[in-house]
Write an enzyme that holds these catalytic residues in place. Structure first.
Site, PDB file in Angstrom:
ATOM      1  N   THR A 190     118.876  54.683 -11.622  1.00 41.19           N
ATOM      2  CA  THR A 190     117.910  55.270 -12.550  1.00 41.19           C
ATOM      3  C   THR A 190     117.639  54.385 -13.756  1.00 41.19           C
ATOM      4  O   THR A 190     116.530  54.387 -14.284  1.00 41.19           O
ATOM      5  CB  THR A 190     118.421  56.647 -13.038  1.00 41.19           C
ATOM      6  OG1 THR A 190     119.724  56.490 -13.614  1.00 41.19           O
ATOM      7  CG2 THR A 190     118.515  57.621 -11.885  1.00 41.19           C
ATOM      8  N   CYS A 191     118.649  53.639 -14.207  1.00 43.60           N
ATOM      9  CA  CYS A 191     118.452  52.793 -15.391  1.00 43.60           C
ATOM     10  C   CYS A 191     117.449  51.674 -15.121  1.00 43.60           C
ATOM     11  O   CYS A 191     116.817  51.163 -16.046  1.00 43.60           O
ATOM     12  CB  CYS A 191     119.779  52.200 -15.850  1.00 43.60           C
ATOM     13  SG  CYS A 191     120.946  53.421 -16.491  1.00 43.60           S
ATOM     14  N   PHE A 192     117.326  51.275 -13.858  1.00 45.37           N
ATOM     15  CA  PHE A 192     116.439  50.176 -13.499  1.00 45.37           C
ATOM     16  C   PHE A 192     115.196  50.653 -12.743  1.00 45.37           C
ATOM     17  O   PHE A 192     114.382  49.830 -12.329  1.00 45.37           O
ATOM     18  CB  PHE A 192     117.199  49.149 -12.658  1.00 45.37           C
ATOM     19  CG  PHE A 192     118.391  48.562 -13.348  1.00 45.37           C
ATOM     20  CD1 PHE A 192     118.240  47.571 -14.296  1.00 45.37           C
ATOM     21  CD2 PHE A 192     119.670  49.039 -13.078  1.00 45.37           C
ATOM     22  CE1 PHE A 192     119.343  47.034 -14.956  1.00 45.37           C
ATOM     23  CE2 PHE A 192     120.778  48.510 -13.726  1.00 45.37           C
ATOM     24  CZ  PHE A 192     120.609  47.508 -14.671  1.00 45.37           C
TER      25      PHE A 192
END
Length: 235
Positions: A190-192
């Protein structure tokens, strides 16, 4: 002259309101007092929200937008535009949009209901809406999936046979590589804003695995290492 609040309390609309019945003659006064109360019922909470907004933007700027325009800029589009997502997708490490499983992926995503599309976006990005086209700064990344080879080695099946002399013979039979790939779930980071998608054998298998992932793997910390053990099959 009383009103029931949303938290269940009874509030007087004017002094001695509990002892003042509503009649035909004072109906307009009652309606006006109810309106005034409802418009200010959440003044404390609205003031707190306003202080939060003021810490980020200058409040005079907000007058330049309608409430719909402001909602769009803050929350994104309420309906997920798959074509917009496609335009803002990059294919990494040799993956191509012409690959069969990638075409199946977009087809499945388009066939999902709006609710499932929102769950997919939460799974890969941690948010349920896309930004508008002019503010789509972070590209969605589709990556190839590389299954762990040690799991493939350990997934061999052993056939045991006993002959007439009661001698036992063992024969190792490796799992079919495609069957092994089909046993895994997609991996999201999710962070990327990225998704590692296994090259599933069929569109139906892709739908099954993707649907399971977005409806079951809801914790962000769990989506970076999601895979399923290959099931034993009959020899």
């Amino acid at each position: 002259f009383t009103i029931r609040t949303l938290d269940g309390r009874e509030v007087e609309l004017k002094p001695n309101g509990r002892n003042t019945p509503v009649t035909w003659d004072n109906r307009s006064e009652f309606a006006s007092l109810v309106e005034q109360y409802k418009l200010s019922e959440f003044s404390l909470q609205v003031a707190a929200v306003l202080r939060g907004i003021q810490s980020i933007v200058l409040t005079p700027i907000l007058s330049l937008f309608t409430w719909k325009e402001l909602e769009l800029r803050v929350c994104g589009q309420p309906v997920i535009d798959i074509q917009l997502l496609k335009k803002n997708t990059v294919y990494v490490n040799g993956l191509s949009q012409t690959s069969k499983h990638i075409q199946n992926f977009w087809s499945v995503l388009e066939e999902f209901s709006p609710e499932l599309q929102a769950l997919f976006l939460i799974f890969v990005w941690g948010r349920s809406r896309l930004p508008n086209a002019l503010e789509f700064d972070t590209k969605f990344q589709l990556l190839p999936f590389n299954p762990p080879l040690n799991q493939f080695v350990n997934s061999t099946m052993v056939n045991t046979t006993v002959n007439n002399s009661n001698q036992v013979s063992l024969k190792n039979k490796a799992m079919d590589p495609q069957e092994y790939i089909d046993s895994f779930l997609p991996q999201a980071r999710t962070c990327f804003f990225s998704l590692s998608l296994p090259a599933y054998s069929t569109k139906e298998k892709l739908r099954e695995k993707l649907l399971y992932a977005i409806t079951t793997c809801r914790e962000f910390e769990d989506t970076n290492n999601v895979w399923s053990e290959p099931e034993d099959t009959e020899p």
